[in-house]
Write a protein that holds these residues in place. Structure first.
Motif, PDB file in Angstrom:
ATOM      1  N   HIS A  81       0.658  14.338  -5.308  1.00 21.86           N
ATOM      2  CA  HIS A  81      -0.651  13.942  -4.772  1.00 21.86           C
ATOM      3  C   HIS A  81      -0.559  12.549  -4.167  1.00 21.86           C
ATOM      4  CE1 HIS A  81      -4.776  12.772  -4.422  1.00 21.86           C
ATOM      5  NE2 HIS A  81      -4.699  11.942  -5.439  1.00 21.86           N
ATOM      6  N   PHE A  85       1.111   8.090  -0.622  1.00 16.39           N
ATOM      7  CA  PHE A  85       0.138   6.987  -0.567  1.00 16.39           C
ATOM      8  C   PHE A  85       0.573   5.753  -1.346  1.00 16.39           C
ATOM      9  CE2 PHE A  85      -2.985   9.174   1.720  1.00 16.39           C
ATOM     10  CZ  PHE A  85      -3.279  10.407   1.170  1.00 16.39           C
ATOM     11  N   GLU A  88       0.303   2.063  -0.334  1.00 16.11           N
ATOM     12  CA  GLU A  88      -0.969   1.390  -0.020  1.00 16.11           C
ATOM     13  C   GLU A  88      -1.844   1.143  -1.236  1.00 16.11           C
ATOM     14  OE1 GLU A  88      -1.874   4.459   2.997  1.00 16.11           O
ATOM     15  OE2 GLU A  88      -3.809   4.653   1.993  1.00 16.11           O
ATOM     16  N   VAL A  89      -1.288   1.385  -2.432  1.00 13.79           N
ATOM     17  CA  VAL A  89      -2.063   1.111  -3.648  1.00 13.79           C
ATOM     18  C   VAL A  89      -1.962  -0.375  -3.977  1.00 13.79           C
ATOM     19  CG1 VAL A  89      -2.299   1.583  -6.111  1.00 13.79           C
ATOM     20  CG2 VAL A  89      -1.634   3.420  -4.548  1.00 13.79           C
ATOM     21  N   THR A 109      -9.302   5.801  -3.939  1.00 16.74           N
ATOM     22  CA  THR A 109     -10.192   6.948  -3.949  1.00 16.74           C
ATOM     23  C   THR A 109     -10.313   7.309  -5.426  1.00 16.74           C
ATOM     24  OG1 THR A 109     -10.553   9.192  -3.146  1.00 16.74           O
ATOM     25  CG2 THR A 109      -8.286   8.597  -3.655  1.00 16.74           C
ATOM     26  N   GLU A 111     -10.542  10.450  -7.259  1.00 15.57           N
ATOM     27  CA  GLU A 111     -10.255  11.734  -7.929  1.00 15.57           C
ATOM     28  C   GLU A 111      -9.674  11.506  -9.325  1.00 15.57           C
ATOM     29  OE1 GLU A 111      -9.741  11.240  -4.801  1.00 15.57           O
ATOM     30  OE2 GLU A 111     -10.617  12.939  -3.748  1.00 15.57           O
ATOM     31  N   ARG A 140      -7.246   0.115   0.244  1.00 11.96           N
ATOM     32  CA  ARG A 140      -5.975   0.745   0.627  1.00 11.96           C
ATOM     33  C   ARG A 140      -5.194  -0.284   1.420  1.00 11.96           C
ATOM     34  NH1 ARG A 140      -8.534   6.545   2.697  1.00 11.96           N
ATOM     35  NH2 ARG A 140      -9.493   7.089   0.684  1.00 11.96           N
ATOM     36  N   HIS A 230     -13.905  18.066   1.918  1.00  8.68           N
ATOM     37  CA  HIS A 230     -12.781  18.888   1.470  1.00  8.68           C
ATOM     38  C   HIS A 230     -13.219  19.914   0.436  1.00  8.68           C
ATOM     39  CE1 HIS A 230     -10.309  15.532   2.945  1.00  8.68           C
ATOM     40  NE2 HIS A 230     -11.004  14.745   2.177  1.00  8.68           N
TER      41      HIS A 230
HETATM   42  O1  LIG Z   1     -11.257  11.951   1.674  1.00  2.48           O
HETATM   43  C1  LIG Z   1     -11.744  12.164   0.568  1.00  2.48           C
HETATM   44  C2  LIG Z   1     -13.198  12.273   0.299  1.00  2.48           C
HETATM   45  C3  LIG Z   1     -13.613  11.404  -0.838  1.00  2.48           C
HETATM   46  C4  LIG Z   1     -12.670  11.467  -2.026  1.00  2.48           C
HETATM   47  N1  LIG Z   1     -11.239  11.449  -1.649  1.00  2.48           N
HETATM   48  C5  LIG Z   1     -10.887  12.413  -0.648  1.00  2.48           C
HETATM   49  C6  LIG Z   1      -9.389  12.423  -0.313  1.00  2.48           C
HETATM   50  C7  LIG Z   1      -8.778  11.066  -0.178  1.00  2.48           C
HETATM   51  C8  LIG Z   1      -7.346  11.213   0.355  1.00  2.48           C
HETATM   52  N2  LIG Z   1      -6.593   9.977   0.031  1.00  2.48           N
HETATM   53  C9  LIG Z   1      -6.602   8.976   0.951  1.00  2.48           C
HETATM   54  N3  LIG Z   1      -5.978   7.825   0.740  1.00  2.48           N
HETATM   55  C10 LIG Z   1      -5.319   7.621  -0.460  1.00  2.48           C
HETATM   56  C11 LIG Z   1      -4.668   6.392  -0.701  1.00  2.48           C
HETATM   57  C12 LIG Z   1      -4.019   6.188  -1.914  1.00  2.48           C
HETATM   58  F1  LIG Z   1      -3.394   5.021  -2.142  1.00  2.48           F
HETATM   59  C13 LIG Z   1      -4.005   7.189  -2.891  1.00  2.48           C
HETATM   60 CL1  LIG Z   1      -3.197   6.857  -4.407  1.00  2.48          CL
HETATM   61  C14 LIG Z   1      -4.636   8.408  -2.689  1.00  2.48           C
HETATM   62  C15 LIG Z   1      -5.298   8.617  -1.453  1.00  2.48           C
HETATM   63  C16 LIG Z   1      -5.988   9.858  -1.184  1.00  2.48           C
HETATM   64  O2  LIG Z   1      -6.016  10.779  -1.996  1.00  2.48           O
END
Ligand SMILES: O=C1CCCN[C@@H]1CCCn1cnc2cc(F)c(Cl)cc2c1=O
Ligand SMILES: [Mg+2]
Length: 485
Positions: A81, A85, A88-89, A109, A111, A140, A230
């Motif tokens: 998952h 990414f 960019e954390v 984000t 989740e 990010r 999504h």
């Molecule tokens: O676009 C949406 C709607 C609202 C909740 N989230 C989703 C997905 C987000 C994707 N995404 C986007 N950017 C991310 C950046 C990160 F550093 C990490 Cl660890 C994860 C993500 C990531 O999962």
């Protein structure tokens, strides 16, 4: 002095930076990719928030607030998952002088922040549907060139996270939310968008499918993802063991959605409607819809004119129009005209001696500079009517420019020609992932590669035997392609 030093059609990037600063929306900050959002911006954000928040409340979605901080074990719950990414954390590693035992991530984000608690709160079918939203910031640490509103290291958004007993309920909500995003762009920001489905390559990797509203910036020939909705399927339910006992006491996993729009919406509006005099605000989101400016004339008594200005503001305000008077005595009318044009105020109302005599005002539109003398007696309804016309005109002009930027391409040559003409391309595609990867490779360049933007829900006729523009294989669908932000 006043006025922009860069023209929109000559130096778009610098024009944009100047507009967001000179209109007093943004102040640059000493940390790259971070921007100060001034009141002129927050007023726009709050208007959209009021609309969206009221709409999700009608859908029985409840607001909540989860912590900004995420522990690594939770964030890295599912390797695939986040592996893409990880760079960019942003991490907190110290407090004061001492190092933290375990570094703590700042949410990019939510989740992984929320779903362990979804698992705890959802036991039986009576706990479903669980529908939560939060208004918050996310971080990010992106490295590609930061752009105010469009790409920043911290931004404001809402993120909705919902869980249902059935896929059908999830599928329905995905589209209900997507329609709200279309309304934010088209009914509030007067920006035309395309509703569609993301490709397997471009979708949220953690989900089942992604829908989006896609905007387009003719000046740069780039698409911009306006907002996403999504369907996560049961992927996160499996990962976080979010299951429930249904009516016949069987264990089932929930079906989830997640959806967001952000302050990026504001940047799209600036790029689409702005001109060489500065910002152009769609009336629905303008903090000031009408600015009243006194026009003194050599020796006429100013009191009368000031009173007429204040009376005009009062009349309009009582009718629900956001009006203010600029009675500052240290600027000329001409200076004021430029200042409020730069800030994008949709309507200017000038009041001078002859207007007093004729009991009228002079109304000037920001979108097309049209001037009109209006009797005070019909001022309210005519101003309301003009504000509606301004929104409609902004939308129509933007739609014409966007449509003129769309080219249909059936061959690779036609595709490349259109791409180099800064167009958004509608092309028949075989829907194969490696073909999309190949398009990215073959279009790689210093201004970025082309990728699929979305497969529009509104599909044109696809005649039998139509071949994919990139692979020559039988085409399955029409898809929008282009460079993007
Ligand atoms: O676009 C949406 C709607 C609202 C909740 N989230 C989703 C997905 C987000 C994707 N995404 C986007 N950017 C991310 C950046 C990160 F550093 C990490 Cl660890 C994860 C993500 C990531 O999962
Ligand atoms: Mg990203």
């Amino acid at each position: 002095g006043l006025g922009l030093s860069k023209k929109k059609d000559e130096n778009f990037g610098e024009w944009y930076s100047e507009v967001v600063v000179n209109s007093e929306m943004i102040e640059y900050y000493d940390i790259s990719g971070c921007y100060i959002l001034r009141p002129w911006t927050i007023a726009i954000w709050e208007t959209m928030q009021a609309f969206f928040d009221a709409e999700i409340k009608k859908m029985k979605i409840k607001n909540c607030y989860f912590p900004l901080f995420v522990s690594p074990s939770v964030l890295e719950r599912e390797k695939d998952h986040i592996e893409g990414f990880a760079p960019e954390v942003a991490w907190v590693t110290k407090s004061g002088k001492s190092d933290l035992e375990v570094p703590i991530a700042i949410r990019p984000t939510s989740e992984t922040v929320m779903y362990p608690y979804f698992a705890k709160w959802i036991r039986g079918h009576r706990d479903l549907p669980l529908k939560l939203n939060q208004w918050c910031n996310v971080v990010r640490w992106e490295f590609s060139n930061p752009t105010p509103f469009i790409r920043s290291r911290e931004f404001l958004w809402q993120e909705g996270h919902t869980a249902f007993a059935t896929k059908a309920e999830a599928d329905e909500e995905v589209l209900e939310i997507l329609e709200l995003y279309r309304r934010i762009y088209e009914d509030y920001l007067a920006v035309p968008v395309v509703k569609g489905k993301k490709s397997e390559n471009e979708k949220f990797a953690g989900g089942l499918y992604t829908t989006s509203v896609e905007a387009f910036i003719p000046n740069t020939g780039r698409g911009v993802q306006g907002a996403t909705s999504h369907c996560l399927g049961q992927n996160f339910a499996k990962m976080f063991e979010i299951n429930f006992e249904n009516e016949n006491r069987e264990k089932g996993m929930v079906w989830q959605n997640s959806w967001a729009y952000s302050t990026r919406t504001i940047g799209v509006m600036v790029m689409v409607h702005g001109d060489d005099k500065g910002l152009v605000l769609p009336p629905k989101v303008a903090a000031i819809q009408a600015i009243v400016v006194p026009v003194p004339y050599k020796n006429t008594p100013m009191e009368e004119i000031y009173d007429a200005c204040l009376k005009t503001v009062d009349t309009l305000t009582k009718a629900g129009i956001r009006a203010e008077a600029d009675l500052s005595d240290n600027q000329t009318p001409g200076w004021k005209y430029s200042h409020w044009e730069m800030k994008g105020v949709p309507l200017r109302i000038e009041i001078g001696p002859k207007d007093l005599e004729k009991n009228q005002v002079r109304v000037v539109r920001r979108d097309n500079s049209a001037k009109e003398d209006i009797p005070v007696s019909t001022l309210v309804e005519q101003v309301q009517d003009i504000l509606a016309k301004i929104h409609e005109n902004l939308f129509n002009v933007a739609k014409e420019k966007r449509d003129a930027s769309i080219k249909v391409a059936k061959t690779w040559e036609e595709f490349m020609e259109a791409l180099n003409q800064k167009k958004m391309i509608l092309a028949p595609w075989c829907d194969e992932q490696e073909v999309e990867e190949d398009v990215k490779k073959r279009t790689k360049g210093e201004i970025g590669a082309a990728k699929s933007l979305c497969t529009p829900f509104e599909q044109p006729e696809l005649p039998e035997g139509t071949l994919c523009f990139a692979s020559g294989k039988p085409a399955k669908k029409w898809t929008y392609w282009g460079r993007s932000y």
